[in-house]
Scaffold this motif. Sequence first.
Motif, PDB file in Angstrom:
ATOM      1  N   MET A  34       1.593   6.163  -7.988  1.00  0.00           N
ATOM      2  CA  MET A  34       1.119   5.031  -7.192  1.00  0.00           C
ATOM      3  C   MET A  34      -0.141   4.415  -7.797  1.00  0.00           C
ATOM      4  O   MET A  34      -0.435   3.252  -7.571  1.00  0.00           O
ATOM      5  N   ALA A  35      -0.892   5.201  -8.576  1.00  0.00           N
ATOM      6  CA  ALA A  35      -2.088   4.656  -9.219  1.00  0.00           C
ATOM      7  C   ALA A  35      -1.719   3.546 -10.194  1.00  0.00           C
ATOM      8  O   ALA A  35      -2.517   2.652 -10.447  1.00  0.00           O
ATOM      9  N   THR A  36      -0.504   3.578 -10.723  1.00  0.00           N
ATOM     10  CA  THR A  36      -0.110   2.551 -11.684  1.00  0.00           C
ATOM     11  C   THR A  36       0.590   1.376 -11.011  1.00  0.00           C
ATOM     12  O   THR A  36       1.004   0.441 -11.669  1.00  0.00           O
ATOM     13  N   SER A  37       0.731   1.432  -9.694  1.00  0.00           N
ATOM     14  CA  SER A  37       1.573   0.441  -9.024  1.00  0.00           C
ATOM     15  C   SER A  37       0.904  -0.913  -8.840  1.00  0.00           C
ATOM     16  O   SER A  37       1.517  -1.855  -8.385  1.00  0.00           O
ATOM     17  N   GLY A  38      -0.404  -1.006  -9.159  1.00  0.00           N
ATOM     18  CA  GLY A  38      -1.153  -2.233  -8.886  1.00  0.00           C
ATOM     19  C   GLY A  38      -0.515  -3.496  -9.455  1.00  0.00           C
ATOM     20  O   GLY A  38       0.157  -3.464 -10.467  1.00  0.00           O
ATOM     21  N   LEU A  58      -0.532   5.329   0.382  1.00  0.00           N
ATOM     22  CA  LEU A  58      -0.486   6.143  -0.840  1.00  0.00           C
ATOM     23  C   LEU A  58      -1.082   5.395  -2.029  1.00  0.00           C
ATOM     24  O   LEU A  58      -1.797   5.967  -2.852  1.00  0.00           O
ATOM     25  N   THR A  59      -0.765   4.087  -2.102  1.00  0.00           N
ATOM     26  CA  THR A  59      -1.293   3.284  -3.200  1.00  0.00           C
ATOM     27  C   THR A  59      -2.816   3.257  -3.159  1.00  0.00           C
ATOM     28  O   THR A  59      -3.477   3.368  -4.191  1.00  0.00           O
ATOM     29  N   ALA A  83      -4.334   6.561  -4.243  1.00  0.00           N
ATOM     30  CA  ALA A  83      -4.291   6.675  -5.701  1.00  0.00           C
ATOM     31  C   ALA A  83      -5.316   5.748  -6.342  1.00  0.00           C
ATOM     32  O   ALA A  83      -6.034   6.141  -7.265  1.00  0.00           O
ATOM     33  N   GLY A  84      -5.409   4.512  -5.838  1.00  0.00           N
ATOM     34  CA  GLY A  84      -6.333   3.546  -6.419  1.00  0.00           C
ATOM     35  C   GLY A  84      -7.776   4.001  -6.301  1.00  0.00           C
ATOM     36  O   GLY A  84      -8.556   3.894  -7.247  1.00  0.00           O
ATOM     37  N   ASN A  96      -8.933   6.549  -8.749  1.00  0.00           N
ATOM     38  CA  ASN A  96      -9.055   6.122 -10.137  1.00  0.00           C
ATOM     39  C   ASN A  96     -10.284   5.259 -10.413  1.00  0.00           C
ATOM     40  O   ASN A  96     -10.507   4.875 -11.547  1.00  0.00           O
ATOM     41  N   LYS A 112      -8.356  -4.063  -7.014  1.00  0.00           N
ATOM     42  CA  LYS A 112      -7.659  -5.277  -6.577  1.00  0.00           C
ATOM     43  C   LYS A 112      -6.140  -5.213  -6.805  1.00  0.00           C
ATOM     44  O   LYS A 112      -5.372  -5.577  -5.916  1.00  0.00           O
ATOM     45  N   PRO A 113      -5.678  -4.736  -7.967  1.00  0.00           N
ATOM     46  CA  PRO A 113      -4.222  -4.657  -8.153  1.00  0.00           C
ATOM     47  C   PRO A 113      -3.535  -3.803  -7.088  1.00  0.00           C
ATOM     48  O   PRO A 113      -2.461  -4.161  -6.605  1.00  0.00           O
ATOM     49  N   GLN A 114      -4.172  -2.706  -6.701  1.00  0.00           N
ATOM     50  CA  GLN A 114      -3.582  -1.862  -5.648  1.00  0.00           C
ATOM     51  C   GLN A 114      -3.608  -2.586  -4.299  1.00  0.00           C
ATOM     52  O   GLN A 114      -2.686  -2.465  -3.505  1.00  0.00           O
ATOM     53  N   LEU A 115      -4.695  -3.339  -4.062  1.00  0.00           N
ATOM     54  CA  LEU A 115      -4.782  -4.096  -2.808  1.00  0.00           C
ATOM     55  C   LEU A 115      -3.642  -5.096  -2.714  1.00  0.00           C
ATOM     56  O   LEU A 115      -3.058  -5.306  -1.653  1.00  0.00           O
ATOM     57  N   PHE A 150      -0.642  -4.938  -4.224  1.00  0.00           N
ATOM     58  CA  PHE A 150       0.632  -4.254  -4.029  1.00  0.00           C
ATOM     59  C   PHE A 150       0.758  -3.770  -2.582  1.00  0.00           C
ATOM     60  O   PHE A 150       1.801  -3.919  -1.944  1.00  0.00           O
TER      61      PHE A 150
END
Lengths: 281, 314
Positions: free
Chosen positions: A274-278, B195-196, B199-200, B203, B233-236, B238
């Motif tokens: 999920m860390a790569t899902s951005g 979950l995203t 994870a975000g 990181n 921001k990319p996780q936000l 998604f």
Amino acid sequence: MAKKLSRSGAGNFLGIAFLCVIAVLMVLPMVYAVGNSFKPMDELFKFPPTILPRRWVTTNYTDLFVLMGNSWVPFSRYFFNTIFITSVGTFGQIVCCSLCAYPLAMYNFPGRKMISGMIVTALMFNGTVLWLPLFMIKAGLGMIDTYWAIIIPTFGSSMGMYLMQQFMSQIPKSLVEAARIDGAGSFKIFWTIVLPQVKSAWLTLMIFSVQGLWNTGASVFIQSESLKTLPYALSQIVSTGIARQGVANAISVIMMAVPITTFIISQSNIIETMATSGMKD
Amino acid sequence: MAVSKEAKAKNKAFFSDWLKYQFKEMRKNGGLYLFMLPYLLIFVTFTVLPVIVAIYFSFTYFNVLEPPQWTGFENYIRLFTADDLFMTAFKNTMFFAVIIGPGGYLLSLFFAWLINELSRRARVIMTIFYYAPSLASALPIWKIIFSSDQYGLLNGFLMNTGITYTNIKWLEDVNYIVPCCLFVILWGSLGTSFLTFIAGLQNVDRTLYEAGAIDGVKNRWQELWYITLPYMKPQLMFGAVMSITGAFSVGGAITNLVGYPSQDYVAHTLIHHMEDYANQRMELGYACAITVLLFLLQLVTNKIIKRLLSKVGE
């Protein structure tokens, strides 16, 4: 330098206390379901109701098998249907998504941008909404009332595909380049270099797919009783009323045990994926 | 005139060169298309084609028995001018979406942020506790909790402690149906976006916080707004897509909880309305018009929110 910055002790304590209280409320319904499934009949209808049974019995679980063993379609059949749909659907989805994600993540070729764009757009609406046209298409393909009406569409999951592609694009391109210079073909690179590196993504796809398929009622696309699934059996038992409440709780517990267990086992891999899902805008 | 003709010819030559180049590239990468074939075939059949089918039938009158008749915009006009129940469903759907979309999203972000402060082991356990509700299809148990007799957990608790003296019909009383549905749906809404975010947050580069402290970030709220959120921001983005998509399609959970139709149609959503016309009234063209509308609602909302989110931390 301090490890944690700009933190107040009181704030930390409040945060943790709050998290714990809410966590209890989050799992309470599930604890209650487990408790109910081990209650004898008289304790299910007691005032005031309790969350955990005073006397633990397993009759609800044994009754379940006796009851369903005598029914027109044996209970094991619903079990088999759900397991079959879940495992075949999940396996196929992982295979199709890995195969398709590989060129999209690793190579540049005409049509790549368009295909990726379509998949991202597809994330923005869901299948529940398109239920009716899906029914028409499945009917046209003669898939209604077969397992395949549920299984095949999951192979083309946009979510699974998106996650797999995002995860694969993290693999260093130099690895692939080096293998290509050594004379490896694209399939060999896929099989020996790319696939072993995306195990986390497999597990994540597995979780999402198992979660979706295990809970599928499939009531519209499948009409034959012998092809129906476990959630459908559950809803039938619940609707037969009070006498079956203990058994209904036992099925609820079985139903929720599978997705939760698979998540607990593979959670660190899922977080990694999920860390790569951005999304970059 | 002559110039434009020349330009046209040049363009044409350029275009054909481009096309030739593309074909060459396609031939060179021919094997790659084979990799994508199975997925794309299924994706197009079950994701792209349904949209096209729905759009086509939404302009027709179709009742399965007779071939579809082209009626232009009639279905859409009827939806907005002659169907009171549609307006109810539309309002309810918007209401549910406005609460469940942002609600689920902010709850996910908030809890993920709190959980991120914990030690590794505690974080894993909390993640499981908070994510479990969205994994379990726990609707049957909520029906027992909200049961209308005194054996229901909630009624039992309220009556035992003396807060109320009679049992409340949670899932039948029009005053309680919508709050109960919202509560249960929000309970299970810490899903993919949660979950995203977990994870975000993990990181985010730790050294950024140290640099921030030197630059004058005073408390954890400032840290969140100026460092953490812009970084993830990319996780936000998604997460927003996941939340919005879920928020517009809550029909099934409501049916399981309060049955269909709900009392006085207080929890009647567009999904219910569409299913009603598709299953009971066999007006498939009309049902497809509702489908197209829901589809557009999701797509447009997603585009708008994505634009808004790109302003985070500015």
